[in-house]
Write a protein that holds these residues in place. Sequence first.
Motif: not given
Length: 150
Positions: A6-14
């Motif tokens: 469920s994790i995407d790149r934007d979630h990781v950056l945030t």
Amino acid sequence: MSLLNSIDRDHVLTAMETWDAAGGANYMLVRGGVSTHVLMHHGREYDAAAIAGIAHGLATGRTLTPADIPGGGAGASKHLVRLGFDIRDDSPPAPQRVPGTRSSTPRAPRATTTRATTSRPRVAASDRVDKLCPTCFLALPATGICDNCA
């Protein structure tokens, strides 16, 4: 299906922004910097499992601890690499099996007490301090009476 799907790149950056705002670098210092899977981004280092757990919380509302992540730091690292992030693996190398041994699990090397394997540097006999004064910690002369304290 993995919990981390469920994790995407934007979630990781945030999650990294959240980590920085909350003083996550202090978390690494408190833990002793023992993270074996380090997420590297723009010259900064992050605990890969912790960032994946925070990112999961952003994506689903349920933050994961590193223990909740399937495969721990290694599992988090694999998913973060798939998302295009750089990971440094500081894990110790896996022990290798020595050919010709019967055991399926490698044995730890035997500790030896020879001078060649000690980790302390050698000190010449003339440079060794035999006894120190218990009060001022200066080297005692041959008399055994401290010239400074007497």
